[in-house]
Design an enzyme around this catalytic site. Structure first.
Site, PDB file in Angstrom:
ATOM      1  N   LYS A   1       2.340  -7.863  -0.957  1.00 15.26           N
ATOM      2  CA  LYS A   1       2.191  -6.527  -1.968  1.00 15.26           C
ATOM      3  C   LYS A   1       1.925  -7.273  -3.247  1.00 15.26           C
ATOM      4  O   LYS A   1       1.022  -6.455  -3.837  1.00 15.26           O
ATOM      5  CB  LYS A   1       3.706  -5.928  -1.972  1.00 15.26           C
ATOM      6  CG  LYS A   1       3.856  -5.321  -0.564  1.00 15.26           C
ATOM      7  CD  LYS A   1       5.080  -4.412  -0.654  1.00 15.26           C
ATOM      8  CE  LYS A   1       4.959  -3.681   0.816  1.00 15.26           C
ATOM      9  NZ  LYS A   1       6.488  -3.367   1.165  1.00 15.26           N
TER      10      LYS A   1
ATOM     11  N   LYS B   1      -7.664  -0.713  12.015  1.00 10.62           N
ATOM     12  CA  LYS B   1      -6.453  -0.152  12.104  1.00 10.62           C
ATOM     13  C   LYS B   1      -6.096   1.012  11.134  1.00 10.62           C
ATOM     14  O   LYS B   1      -6.746   0.858  10.096  1.00 10.62           O
ATOM     15  CB  LYS B   1      -5.384  -1.053  11.927  1.00 10.62           C
ATOM     16  CG  LYS B   1      -4.044  -0.722  11.700  1.00 10.62           C
ATOM     17  CD  LYS B   1      -3.043  -1.613  11.140  1.00 10.62           C
ATOM     18  CE  LYS B   1      -1.738  -0.644  11.104  1.00 10.62           C
ATOM     19  NZ  LYS B   1      -0.543  -1.183  10.381  1.00 10.62           N
TER      20      LYS B   1
ATOM     21  N   LYS C   1      -3.204   4.245   5.815  1.00 11.49           N
ATOM     22  CA  LYS C   1      -3.477   4.968   4.125  1.00 11.49           C
ATOM     23  C   LYS C   1      -4.208   3.728   3.215  1.00 11.49           C
ATOM     24  O   LYS C   1      -4.987   4.313   2.595  1.00 11.49           O
ATOM     25  CB  LYS C   1      -2.129   5.418   3.614  1.00 11.49           C
ATOM     26  CG  LYS C   1      -1.111   4.694   3.345  1.00 11.49           C
ATOM     27  CD  LYS C   1      -0.067   5.434   2.716  1.00 11.49           C
ATOM     28  CE  LYS C   1       1.360   4.540   2.345  1.00 11.49           C
ATOM     29  NZ  LYS C   1       1.901   4.157   3.805  1.00 11.49           N
TER      30      LYS C   1
HETATM   31  P1  ADP Z   1       0.399   2.620   6.420  1.00 17.25           P
HETATM   32  O1  ADP Z   1      -0.593   1.430   7.124  1.00 17.25           O
HETATM   33  O2  ADP Z   1      -0.620   3.823   6.624  1.00 17.25           O
HETATM   34  O3  ADP Z   1       0.670   2.283   5.112  1.00 17.25           O
HETATM   35  P2  ADP Z   1       3.152   2.150   6.985  1.00 17.25           P
HETATM   36  O4  ADP Z   1       3.006   1.001   6.668  1.00 17.25           O
HETATM   37  O5  ADP Z   1       3.694   3.083   5.877  1.00 17.25           O
HETATM   38  O6  ADP Z   1       1.599   3.037   7.279  1.00 17.25           O
HETATM   39  O7  ADP Z   1       3.755   2.605   8.410  1.00 17.25           O
HETATM   40  C1  ADP Z   1       4.729   3.471   8.646  1.00 17.25           C
HETATM   41  C2  ADP Z   1       5.126   3.472  10.110  1.00 17.25           C
HETATM   42  O8  ADP Z   1       4.092   3.650  10.905  1.00 17.25           O
HETATM   43  C3  ADP Z   1       5.446   1.778  10.536  1.00 17.25           C
HETATM   44  O9  ADP Z   1       6.404   1.890  11.659  1.00 17.25           O
HETATM   45  C4  ADP Z   1       4.011   1.187  11.130  1.00 17.25           C
HETATM   46  O10 ADP Z   1       4.253   0.429  12.166  1.00 17.25           O
HETATM   47  C5  ADP Z   1       3.511   2.692  11.564  1.00 17.25           C
HETATM   48  N1  ADP Z   1       1.970   2.613  11.781  1.00 17.25           N
HETATM   49  C6  ADP Z   1       1.181   2.714  10.661  1.00 17.25           C
HETATM   50  N2  ADP Z   1      -0.139   2.790  10.995  1.00 17.25           N
HETATM   51  C7  ADP Z   1      -0.282   2.502  12.264  1.00 17.25           C
HETATM   52  C8  ADP Z   1      -1.181   2.558  13.326  1.00 17.25           C
HETATM   53  N3  ADP Z   1      -2.537   2.550  12.974  1.00 17.25           N
HETATM   54  N4  ADP Z   1      -0.909   2.241  14.417  1.00 17.25           N
HETATM   55  C9  ADP Z   1       0.169   2.442  15.198  1.00 17.25           C
HETATM   56  N5  ADP Z   1       1.341   2.458  13.986  1.00 17.25           N
HETATM   57  C10 ADP Z   1       1.228   2.657  12.679  1.00 17.25           C
END
Ligand code: ADP
Ligand code: TRP
Length: 333
Positions: A122, A202, A205
């Protein structure tokens, strides 16, 4: 997965997970976190919370925090969180978690936090290296231990944080006596559950390659049309390997619908525009019941606030019991 297959008796399961309120939910969040949480609420006592204290480690925008918390609450409920089964609350509605975090921080070796890659990742992304960000795993451990949770479903990115939570639980028990806190078990989702984004990476956001769960139909369909494809002419067969369309379609379609899309790829004669339209239709239809539920929730003024207030009361009652036990063990009471 049934409770039996997972090896746990429902009565023995206290499931807990937190989600950061950080903007619009996408289908990666849905299939990776929301839908599994909704399924798990049937299998034991579930505690689900909105990690608003954690969100403050990387953003300091009060209006955005309020909006994101509310939006996540609405969306999680629309996706099937059942407040009659799961205790659903805002992390900050139980400020006792900070006291437990402090107690844990006094047995937490600096080295344990220095090792955590999420802090390094981060700060490398430009988020200021504040103390909250560094101590993030300690607060997360407190989140878990405060409710005697024994099952914690998370994505792979949270695996190390769960290890810290376990280490701190063991350390507290070694220092103050067995049974001071429960040592939690992680349920780590495997890699096959990763949802592909519009560009083939993957879905995240941070890559701006997401398909939101909710939104305007026109906008959402436009996003599907943005999926990267090659330049195979309409009449020719389309390659099925590494196709984002085919990676996403099974999430929304049954086997025979998916087989017929694969057939259309192989046969040729269907352009990418049409193939994407089939995906867009399946995606739009899949979330129709959740959209309807969302409309109902939004139409019921005060519903979300009531759910969160009731969840906070139930969570606080549980937290008070555990904190009392810990305070006695450490000599604060
Ligand atoms: P982002 O990668 O969009 O910032 P977050 O880290 O906020 O998403 O993820 C929130 C939850 O959603 C976590 O439990 C994460 O494992 C799940 N998650 C996020 N993106 C994916 C993905 N592409 N496939 C499966 N699970 C995901
Ligand atoms: N750190 C988690 C995430 O970003 C959210 C979270 C906070 C959490 N506290 C938790 C998850 C406790 C599980 C248990 O996804």
């Amino acid at each position: 997965m049934t409770a039996r297959a997972s090896g746990f008796h429902p009565a023995a399961m206290r499931i807990l997970t937190g989600l950061q309120p950080s903007g619009k939910l996408h289908i990666g969040n849905y299939f990776g976190a929301i839908e599994p949480a909704v399924r798990l609420q049937e299998m034991g006592e579930a505690f689900y919370f909105i990690a608003d204290y954690h969100a403050m480690t990387s953003s300091h925008d009060p209006a955005a925090l309020r909006d994101n918390v509310r939006e996540l609450a609405v969306d999680f409920l629309a996706c099937g969180l059942d407040p009659a089964r799961a205790v659903f609350f805002r992390q900050s509605a139980v400020p006792e978690v900070n006291e437990l975090a402090w107690i844990l921080s006094t047995v937490c070796p600096m080295g344990l936090l220095n090792k955590c890659h999420s802090f390094k990742d981060k700060t490398a992304q430009g988020i200021s290296p504040n103390h909250g960000l560094f101590a993030y795993p300690v607060l997360m451990a407190a989140d878990i231990l405060l409710y005697d949770a024994n099952q914690v479903p998370v994505g792979k990115d949270q695996k190390q944080h769960l290890e810290v939570a376990r280490d701190l639980a063991v350390k507290l028990n070694e220092t103050y006596g067995e049974g001071t806190v429960i040592v939690p078990e992680p349920i780590i989702r495997d890699d096959t559950a990763v949802v592909t984004g519009l560009d083939g990476r993957k879905m995240s956001k941070s890559y701006s390659n997401t398909l939101p769960i909710f939104g305007e139909e026109k906008e959402l369909r436009k996003l599907v049309m943005r999926i990267k494809t090659d330049s195979t002419p309409v009449e020719e067969p389309k390659p099925t390997d590494n196709s984002v369309i085919l990676a996403l379609h099974p999430l929304f379609a049954n086997e025979s619908q998916h087989a017929s899309l694969v057939h259309a790829f192989r046969q040729g004669g269907t352009g990418y525009g049409d193939l994407k339209k089939q995906l867009a239709d399946a995606y739009w239809d899949f979330f129709a019941p959740m959209r309807r539920r969302r409309e109902e929730i939004l139409a019921d003024r005060g519903y979300v606030e009531r759910v969160l207030a009731e969840g906070a009361t139930r969570a606080r009652a549980e937290a008070a019991k555990v904190l009392d036990r810990v305070r006695r063990a450490v000599g604060l009471a």
